[in-house]
Scaffold this motif. Sequence first.
Motif, PDB file in Angstrom:
ATOM      1  N   VAL B 120      30.064  -4.705  12.968  1.00  0.00           N
ATOM      2  CA  VAL B 120      29.555  -3.477  12.357  1.00  0.00           C
ATOM      3  C   VAL B 120      28.592  -2.774  13.300  1.00  0.00           C
ATOM      4  N   ILE B 121      27.693  -3.555  13.896  1.00  0.00           N
ATOM      5  CA  ILE B 121      26.721  -2.969  14.819  1.00  0.00           C
ATOM      6  C   ILE B 121      27.449  -2.291  15.970  1.00  0.00           C
ATOM      7  N   GLU B 122      28.516  -2.950  16.452  1.00  0.00           N
ATOM      8  CA  GLU B 122      29.301  -2.380  17.552  1.00  0.00           C
ATOM      9  C   GLU B 122      29.888  -1.038  17.158  1.00  0.00           C
ATOM     10  N   HIS B 123      30.459  -0.991  15.941  1.00  0.00           N
ATOM     11  CA  HIS B 123      31.050   0.252  15.471  1.00  0.00           C
ATOM     12  C   HIS B 123      30.010   1.348  15.308  1.00  0.00           C
ATOM     13  N   LEU B 124      28.868   0.994  14.723  1.00  0.00           N
ATOM     14  CA  LEU B 124      27.831   1.989  14.488  1.00  0.00           C
ATOM     15  C   LEU B 124      27.243   2.483  15.813  1.00  0.00           C
ATOM     16  N   GLU B 125      27.115   1.566  16.781  1.00  0.00           N
ATOM     17  CA  GLU B 125      26.616   1.961  18.098  1.00  0.00           C
ATOM     18  C   GLU B 125      27.568   2.946  18.755  1.00  0.00           C
ATOM     19  N   TYR B 126      28.874   2.666  18.603  1.00  0.00           N
ATOM     20  CA  TYR B 126      29.907   3.547  19.140  1.00  0.00           C
ATOM     21  C   TYR B 126      29.710   4.957  18.597  1.00  0.00           C
ATOM     22  N   GLU B 127      29.452   5.038  17.276  1.00  0.00           N
ATOM     23  CA  GLU B 127      29.248   6.348  16.678  1.00  0.00           C
ATOM     24  C   GLU B 127      27.963   6.986  17.185  1.00  0.00           C
ATOM     25  N   ASN B 128      26.895   6.172  17.250  1.00  0.00           N
ATOM     26  CA  ASN B 128      25.612   6.701  17.685  1.00  0.00           C
ATOM     27  C   ASN B 128      25.647   7.170  19.139  1.00  0.00           C
ATOM     28  N   GLN B 129      26.314   6.372  20.000  1.00  0.00           N
ATOM     29  CA  GLN B 129      26.269   6.664  21.432  1.00  0.00           C
ATOM     30  C   GLN B 129      27.364   7.611  21.875  1.00  0.00           C
ATOM     31  N   LYS B 130      28.524   7.571  21.223  1.00  0.00           N
ATOM     32  CA  LYS B 130      29.634   8.387  21.714  1.00  0.00           C
ATOM     33  C   LYS B 130      29.979   9.532  20.762  1.00  0.00           C
ATOM     34  N   ALA B 131      30.345   9.181  19.534  1.00  0.00           N
ATOM     35  CA  ALA B 131      30.897  10.194  18.633  1.00  0.00           C
ATOM     36  C   ALA B 131      29.887  11.291  18.296  1.00  0.00           C
ATOM     37  N   TYR B 132      28.704  10.890  17.795  1.00  0.00           N
ATOM     38  CA  TYR B 132      27.749  11.906  17.356  1.00  0.00           C
ATOM     39  C   TYR B 132      27.229  12.788  18.489  1.00  0.00           C
ATOM     40  N   PRO B 133      26.877  12.209  19.647  1.00  0.00           N
ATOM     41  CA  PRO B 133      26.439  13.080  20.747  1.00  0.00           C
ATOM     42  C   PRO B 133      27.535  14.063  21.151  1.00  0.00           C
ATOM     43  N   PHE B 134      28.785  13.594  21.126  1.00  0.00           N
ATOM     44  CA  PHE B 134      29.895  14.471  21.457  1.00  0.00           C
ATOM     45  C   PHE B 134      29.960  15.638  20.486  1.00  0.00           C
ATOM     46  N   PHE B 135      29.826  15.343  19.202  1.00  0.00           N
ATOM     47  CA  PHE B 135      29.848  16.400  18.191  1.00  0.00           C
ATOM     48  C   PHE B 135      28.705  17.381  18.400  1.00  0.00           C
ATOM     49  N   LYS B 136      27.520  16.828  18.690  1.00  0.00           N
ATOM     50  CA  LYS B 136      26.354  17.700  18.860  1.00  0.00           C
ATOM     51  C   LYS B 136      26.577  18.628  20.054  1.00  0.00           C
ATOM     52  N   LYS B 137      27.201  18.085  21.083  1.00  0.00           N
ATOM     53  CA  LYS B 137      27.466  18.886  22.270  1.00  0.00           C
ATOM     54  C   LYS B 137      28.435  20.019  21.939  1.00  0.00           C
ATOM     55  N   LEU B 138      29.448  19.691  21.159  1.00  0.00           N
ATOM     56  CA  LEU B 138      30.430  20.687  20.741  1.00  0.00           C
ATOM     57  C   LEU B 138      29.749  21.838  20.026  1.00  0.00           C
ATOM     58  N   LEU B 139      28.775  21.499  19.182  1.00  0.00           N
ATOM     59  CA  LEU B 139      28.083  22.514  18.405  1.00  0.00           C
ATOM     60  C   LEU B 139      27.320  23.470  19.318  1.00  0.00           C
TER      61      LEU B 139
END
Lengths: 195, 219
Positions: B120-139
Amino acid sequence: MSERKLHIAILEPSEIIYEGIVNILLSSTHNIHIFRIDSIHEISNSNEQEPTDIVICNPLVISSNFSEFTEIKEKFGALIWIAISYSFSEQKLLQAFNDIIEITDKPETIIQKIENFNTNMLLHSKQKQQDVLSEREIQVLEQLVKGLSNKEIADVLHISTHTVISHRKNITQKTGIKSQSGLTIYAISNKIIQL
Amino acid sequence: MKFSEVIFENPSILILMEHFEIPCLVHEKTIEEICKEHNVPINVVLLFINLYNGFNPTQIPNFSKKEIEWIIQFLQNSHLYYTDYKYPEIQSYIKELTVLNTAPEVKLVETFFNEYFEEVIEHLEYENQKAYPFFKKLLQENSPKEPKNFSSEEYHSHHTDIEYKLVELKNLLLNHISLGNDGIIRRKLLMSLFELEYDLKIHSLIEEMILVPIMRKYE
C-alpha cells in the motif's frame, strides 16, 4: 436457524388487491422483501443484482404476451410464479403458474402457500452456500500453500494445468480468498495443513 | 443546509472534513458558510459528500484549476490518514491479537498484513511522487514536457488489489481464524477494517471517476 431474505415481486394493477397482499405478507414472521413491478420485463433487470424468488402476478397482465412470459419463465427456471385469481382466467393460463392465490383465501392460507416454496428454496440454497472444499480442491490447496506454480501442481496431481486453474477458481469462489498467503491462513485455520 | 445535519446523517463525513482540513467544530453554520470560512470549494465538497452518501455523479462538472488542486489536496490528505493513522491502528490491533490468540494462523496474519501494508505504501508513494505532481504540472502548463508515466488501467488494477486484500482479511477474521481470548480486539480490528475499506473505496472512485477523466481533458 438463520433465514435468508425472501424477495417477492408483485405484478398487480389494482391498488386495493396490491395493498391487501402486501399487508398479509408483511404480517407473517418471515424476512420478506417486497417490490412492485409493472411488467414481466422488469424481472430480467432485478434478477441480476438480487435474485427474485417469487413473483405474485395477475394472470390477466400476462395473457396478452404469453410467449414472453414463457420465455422469462424458462430463462429464470428457479423463479416461482403464483397467480392472483379474482376474475375469470383461462385454465391454460393458470396452469402455467406454480400455485394460485384465490381472492377468497384466508391470510394464513396465503402465507402457507408462500412458505411451502420457501422451505424448498432454503434447502436448495443451503447446499449452494457450503464453502466445504472438495477432496480435489483440498489437494490443490495443499500444493498451492507450499508455493507451487499451477504447472507444478498439475504435475504432482497428474492433472492438466487447465484443471488446476479451474479448481483454483472454485476455491476462491467458495472461500472468498485468492492470494497464496490468504489461502495459507485459511488452510491452517481449517486444519487442512499444519505449520 | 446545516453542516451538522450532514454529519448526523452520516458520521463518516467527519473523515471527509479532515481530508478537507475542516475542523470538527461547525457551530450552526451552513455548508456554504463553512466552505467559505475555510476556503474550500463548495462544489467539490458537495460532490464528495454525495459520494460518501452513496450517490455517484452522473457527469463530471467542469472544475476550475483551483478546484482541481483541492481535489488533489484532498487525495493527498487521505494518503496521510491511511499511512499515518489508519493502517498503523490496524497493525497495532493485529499485534495485540497475536498476544491474546496463540493459534498458529494468527502469526501469519501479522506477516500477511505487514507485507500488504508495504504494498500500500508503495502504491501511495507512486501517486504522491509521480501521478499527483504530473497532474499538478498539467494544470500549470497545459502541455506536459515529459511523456506521461502512468496508465489508468494500472491505476485501477492497483486499487482493486489493495481493496481485495482487505476483503480477504475481513473474510479470514469473520469466518476462519480460530477464536482465542480475543473477542474485543477482533471486533475493534474488524470495525477498523470496515472503516478503512469504506474510505478507500471512495478514494479510488474519486481518482478513477473524477480525477483521471478531468486530467485527460488537459492532455
